[in-house]
Scaffold this motif. Structure first.
Motif, PDB file in Angstrom:
ATOM      1  N   LYS A  35       0.671  -1.088   0.111  1.00 56.44           N
ATOM      2  CA  LYS A  35      -0.045  -0.151  -0.155  1.00 56.44           C
ATOM      3  C   LYS A  35       0.895   1.422  -0.084  1.00 56.44           C
ATOM      4  O   LYS A  35       0.638   1.978  -0.813  1.00 56.44           O
ATOM      5  CB  LYS A  35      -0.931  -0.026   1.143  1.00 56.44           C
ATOM      6  CG  LYS A  35      -2.123  -0.894   1.218  1.00 56.44           C
ATOM      7  CD  LYS A  35      -2.965  -0.833   2.297  1.00 56.44           C
ATOM      8  CE  LYS A  35      -4.039  -1.824   2.340  1.00 56.44           C
ATOM      9  NZ  LYS A  35      -5.056  -1.861   3.691  1.00 56.44           N
ATOM     10  N   ASP A  38       1.886   1.794  -3.490  1.00 53.24           N
ATOM     11  CA  ASP A  38       1.144   2.262  -4.382  1.00 53.24           C
ATOM     12  C   ASP A  38       0.817   3.810  -3.984  1.00 53.24           C
ATOM     13  O   ASP A  38       0.596   4.403  -4.775  1.00 53.24           O
ATOM     14  CB  ASP A  38      -0.263   1.421  -4.107  1.00 53.24           C
ATOM     15  CG  ASP A  38      -0.177  -0.111  -4.728  1.00 53.24           C
ATOM     16  OD1 ASP A  38       0.684  -0.233  -5.574  1.00 53.24           O
ATOM     17  OD2 ASP A  38      -0.981  -0.783  -4.280  1.00 53.24           O
ATOM     18  N   LEU A  39       0.879   4.088  -2.783  1.00 52.82           N
ATOM     19  CA  LEU A  39       0.724   5.576  -2.195  1.00 52.82           C
ATOM     20  C   LEU A  39       1.875   6.347  -2.840  1.00 52.82           C
ATOM     21  O   LEU A  39       1.365   7.491  -3.170  1.00 52.82           O
ATOM     22  CB  LEU A  39       0.626   5.588  -0.789  1.00 52.82           C
ATOM     23  CG  LEU A  39      -0.581   4.960   0.047  1.00 52.82           C
ATOM     24  CD1 LEU A  39      -0.833   5.158   1.381  1.00 52.82           C
ATOM     25  CD2 LEU A  39      -1.973   6.026  -0.659  1.00 52.82           C
ATOM     26  N   GLU A  40       3.089   5.896  -2.811  1.00 56.51           N
ATOM     27  CA  GLU A  40       4.189   6.717  -3.328  1.00 56.51           C
ATOM     28  C   GLU A  40       3.978   6.778  -4.686  1.00 56.51           C
ATOM     29  O   GLU A  40       4.194   7.890  -5.355  1.00 56.51           O
ATOM     30  CB  GLU A  40       5.483   6.015  -3.085  1.00 56.51           C
ATOM     31  CG  GLU A  40       5.962   5.954  -1.674  1.00 56.51           C
ATOM     32  CD  GLU A  40       6.942   5.184  -1.263  1.00 56.51           C
ATOM     33  OE1 GLU A  40       7.534   4.397  -1.935  1.00 56.51           O
ATOM     34  OE2 GLU A  40       7.577   5.462  -0.131  1.00 56.51           O
ATOM     35  N   LYS A  41       3.648   5.739  -5.555  1.00 55.18           N
ATOM     36  CA  LYS A  41       3.298   5.835  -6.827  1.00 55.18           C
ATOM     37  C   LYS A  41       2.275   7.040  -7.283  1.00 55.18           C
ATOM     38  O   LYS A  41       2.292   7.621  -7.979  1.00 55.18           O
ATOM     39  CB  LYS A  41       3.008   4.608  -7.669  1.00 55.18           C
ATOM     40  CG  LYS A  41       4.261   3.615  -7.574  1.00 55.18           C
ATOM     41  CD  LYS A  41       3.764   2.166  -8.321  1.00 55.18           C
ATOM     42  CE  LYS A  41       4.825   1.324  -8.413  1.00 55.18           C
ATOM     43  NZ  LYS A  41       4.371  -0.199  -9.170  1.00 55.18           N
ATOM     44  N   ARG A  42       1.058   6.914  -6.409  1.00 58.59           N
ATOM     45  CA  ARG A  42       0.076   7.738  -6.602  1.00 58.59           C
ATOM     46  C   ARG A  42       0.485   9.336  -6.354  1.00 58.59           C
ATOM     47  O   ARG A  42       0.194  10.161  -7.115  1.00 58.59           O
ATOM     48  CB  ARG A  42      -1.100   7.558  -5.740  1.00 58.59           C
ATOM     49  CG  ARG A  42      -2.333   8.283  -5.756  1.00 58.59           C
ATOM     50  CD  ARG A  42      -2.934   8.427  -7.319  1.00 58.59           C
ATOM     51  NE  ARG A  42      -4.073   9.358  -7.503  1.00 58.59           N
ATOM     52  CZ  ARG A  42      -4.099   9.963  -8.678  1.00 58.59           C
ATOM     53  NH1 ARG A  42      -3.423   9.728  -9.685  1.00 58.59           N
ATOM     54  NH2 ARG A  42      -5.147  10.487  -8.811  1.00 58.59           N
ATOM     55  N   VAL A  43       1.460   9.312  -5.307  1.00 57.42           N
ATOM     56  CA  VAL A  43       1.785  10.617  -5.097  1.00 57.42           C
ATOM     57  C   VAL A  43       2.682  11.316  -6.050  1.00 57.42           C
ATOM     58  O   VAL A  43       2.514  12.446  -6.624  1.00 57.42           O
ATOM     59  CB  VAL A  43       2.680  10.696  -3.487  1.00 57.42           C
ATOM     60  CG1 VAL A  43       3.590  12.080  -3.570  1.00 57.42           C
ATOM     61  CG2 VAL A  43       1.751  10.415  -2.564  1.00 57.42           C
ATOM     62  N   GLN A  44       3.515  10.275  -6.586  1.00 52.15           N
ATOM     63  CA  GLN A  44       4.179  10.620  -7.906  1.00 52.15           C
ATOM     64  C   GLN A  44       3.266  11.192  -9.035  1.00 52.15           C
ATOM     65  O   GLN A  44       3.595  12.193  -9.746  1.00 52.15           O
ATOM     66  CB  GLN A  44       5.196   9.681  -8.352  1.00 52.15           C
ATOM     67  CG  GLN A  44       6.495   9.304  -7.292  1.00 52.15           C
ATOM     68  CD  GLN A  44       7.195   8.083  -7.489  1.00 52.15           C
ATOM     69  OE1 GLN A  44       6.857   7.618  -8.619  1.00 52.15           O
ATOM     70  NE2 GLN A  44       8.257   8.115  -6.800  1.00 52.15           N
ATOM     71  N   GLU A  45       2.277  10.290  -9.251  1.00 52.45           N
ATOM     72  CA  GLU A  45       1.544  10.598 -10.356  1.00 52.45           C
ATOM     73  C   GLU A  45       0.629  11.945 -10.083  1.00 52.45           C
ATOM     74  O   GLU A  45       0.614  12.927 -11.002  1.00 52.45           O
ATOM     75  CB  GLU A  45       0.323   9.528 -10.519  1.00 52.45           C
ATOM     76  CG  GLU A  45       0.849   8.155 -11.068  1.00 52.45           C
ATOM     77  CD  GLU A  45       0.001   7.070 -11.173  1.00 52.45           C
ATOM     78  OE1 GLU A  45      -1.214   7.460 -10.527  1.00 52.45           O
ATOM     79  OE2 GLU A  45       0.440   6.023 -11.485  1.00 52.45           O
ATOM     80  N   VAL A  46       0.355  12.085  -8.803  1.00 54.29           N
ATOM     81  CA  VAL A  46      -0.403  13.434  -8.431  1.00 54.29           C
ATOM     82  C   VAL A  46       0.382  14.759  -8.708  1.00 54.29           C
ATOM     83  O   VAL A  46       0.376  15.643  -9.350  1.00 54.29           O
ATOM     84  CB  VAL A  46      -0.947  13.378  -7.168  1.00 54.29           C
ATOM     85  CG1 VAL A  46      -1.477  14.749  -6.694  1.00 54.29           C
ATOM     86  CG2 VAL A  46      -1.956  12.378  -7.126  1.00 54.29           C
ATOM     87  N   GLU A  49       0.736  15.029 -12.538  1.00 56.52           N
ATOM     88  CA  GLU A  49      -0.265  15.856 -13.002  1.00 56.52           C
ATOM     89  C   GLU A  49      -0.466  17.310 -12.636  1.00 56.52           C
ATOM     90  O   GLU A  49      -0.861  18.071 -13.294  1.00 56.52           O
ATOM     91  CB  GLU A  49      -1.622  15.129 -12.477  1.00 56.52           C
ATOM     92  CG  GLU A  49      -1.814  13.633 -12.776  1.00 56.52           C
ATOM     93  CD  GLU A  49      -2.978  13.144 -12.222  1.00 56.52           C
ATOM     94  OE1 GLU A  49      -3.639  13.688 -11.232  1.00 56.52           O
ATOM     95  OE2 GLU A  49      -3.255  11.931 -12.693  1.00 56.52           O
TER      96      GLU A  49
END
Length: 348
Positions: A35, A38-46, A49
Motif C-alpha cells: 500500500k 502504491d501510495l508513493e506511486k500515486r503521490v508521484q502521479e499526482v 499531474e
C-alpha cells in the motif's frame, strides 16, 4: 524440572498461536508495504499531474494574453478604420497606400519610367520616389490610379501601368490644350511584386504633368478592359471582355456585369476612349438599372473620359456600364484604353 505432557502440549499450542499471530502480522506488514508503494506511486502521479496542470495553465494564460493582445490590435485597427471613414474619404484602408506627383514638366523618352518625385503620402513605405516603383509590402488586393496631363498642345501621351513588367492598364491624353487622362486598375499582388508607370513606345520628347496613387483593399475587386474597337448600339451594355483581375469572382466577362458577393460599400471606376474623331461617347454606370454615374468623351481625336463612384450594394445587386441613348454606331476604343474596375471598400 520435569514438565508434564499436558503442560508441554499447552506450550506447543501457545507457540503455534504466537507463530500464527506473527505470520499474520508479517502478512499485514507486507500488505502495508505494498500500500505504501502504491501510495508513493500515486503521490508521484499526482505531482506529475500538478506539474502538467501548471504548465497547461501557464500555456492558457500565455494564449489568453496573446489573444487579448490580438483583440486589442484588432480593436485598434477597427477604430483607426472608423476614424478614416469618419474623416470623409469613405474607405477603410489598411495602412498601405501612397500618393505621389510629378514636380516639374518632364520630356519623356521611349519606354521611360515616370518617377513621381513628390510624395504626398506613403503609408507602409511601399513607394520609392527614387525609382518610381511601388513594392507590395504584403500579399493582397491593391488599387492603383494614374492621371496624366499633356503639356500644352505639344504632344499626346500614352502611359502604361505595369506589374512586374506586365501591362495592366493604359492611360491616354490626346495633346489637345492640356488634355488629361486617368486610369484605375485593381490587381492582386504577392509581397515583393512591383508596380510602376511607364511612357509607352512613342516618339521621345513628349511632355507631361502627372500624379499617381495606390492603396491596399479587401479581397473583392476586379479590373477588365475592352480588347477591340466596338461600335455601340443604343443603350448597349459594354462588355469589357479582358479580365486583368477578378478577386471574389464578382465580374462576369460574358455579360459585363459585376454582382456583389457580399453586402458592403463599393467603389467603381470606368474609363472610355472615343475611336478617332468619329464620335462622342456618353456612358452610364448602372446599379440594378438605376443610373449612378456618367462618363463623357467628346470625340475630339481619341478623347477619353472617366468616372468614379462609391455606392452601397446588397449581396446579389448588379452593376454594369451601358452606352447612353444616343445614335447607334458610335465607336469605343479597345486595346486596354477603355476599362471598368471596382472593389469592396467595407463590408457590413
Amino acid at each position: 524440572m520435569v514438565i508434564s505432557q499436558e503442560a508441554f502440549s499447552a506450550l506447543q499450542e501457545q507457540v503455534q498461536t504466537l507463530q500464527a499471530v506473527f505470520q499474520k502480522q508479517q502478512e499485514q506488514i507486507h500488505q502495508q508495504g505494498e500500500k505504501i508503494i502504491d501510495l508513493e506511486k500515486r503521490v508521484q502521479e499526482v505531482e506529475a499531474e500538478n506539474v502538467e496542470l501548471k504548465q497547461h495553465s501557464e500555456t492558457h494564460i500565455l494564449e489568453d494574453k496573446e489573444e487579448n493582445q490580438e483583440l486589442k490590435r484588432q480593436s485598434k485597427f477597427r477604430k483607426t478604420s472608423l476614424q478614416k471613414r469618419a474623416s470623409g474619404n469613405g474607405a477603410a484602408i489598411h495602412n498601405i497606400g501612397f500618393t505621389a506627383s510629378l514636380s516639374t514638366v518632364t520630356a519623356l523618352g521611349d519606354g521611360q519610367i515616370i518617377v513621381f518625385d513628390t510624395i504626398i503620402s506613403n503609408d507602409g513605405n511601399g513607394y520609392d520616389s527614387r525609382h518610381g516603383h511601388f513594392t507590395a509590402p504584403i500579399t493582397g488586393l491593391y488599387a492603383f490610379s494614374v492621371t496624366v496631363m499633356c503639356y500644352g498642345n505639344e504632344s499626346e501621351l500614352h502611359v502604361n501601368i505595369l506589374k512586374d513588367g506586365q501591362n495592366i492598364g493604359v492611360a491616354f491624353a490626346n495633346g489637345n490644350h492640356y488634355d488629361n487622362g486617368s486610369k484605375l486598375v485593381v490587381v492582386q499582388l504577392q509581397a515583393g511584386q512591383m508596380v510602376w508607370v511607364q511612357h509607352a513606345i512613342d516618339p521621345s520628347g513628349y511632355k507631361i504633368h502627372v500624379s499617381g496613387n495606390g492603396a491596399g483593399f479587401h479581397n473583392i475587386g476586379f479590373t477588365a478592359s475592352l480588347s477591340t474597337v466596338t461600335a455601340l448600339g443604343n443603350g448597349q451594355i459594354i462588355v469589357f471582355d479582358t479580365i486583368i483581375s477578378n478577386d471574389g469572382n464578382g465580374y462576369d466577362s460574358r455579360y459585363g456585369h459585376f454582382t456583389a458577393p457580399i453586402t458592403g460599400l463599393y467603389a467603381f471606376s470606368v474609363t472610355v476612349m472615343c475611336y478617332g474623331s468619329e464620335s462622342e461617347l456618353h456612358v452610364n454606370i448602372l446599379k440594378d438599372g438605376q443610373n449612378i454615374g456618367v462618363a463623357f468623351a467628346n470625340g475630339n481625336h481619341y478623347d477619353n473620359g472617366s468616372k468614379f463612384v462609391v455606392v452601397q450594394l446588397q449581396a446579389g445587386q448588379v452593376v454594369w456600364v451601358e452606352h447612353a441613348n444616343e445614335p447607334s454606331g458610335y465607336k469605343i476604343h479597345g486595346q486596354g484604353y477603355s476599362s471598368f474596375s471596382g472593389f469592396l471598400i467595407q463590408s457590413y
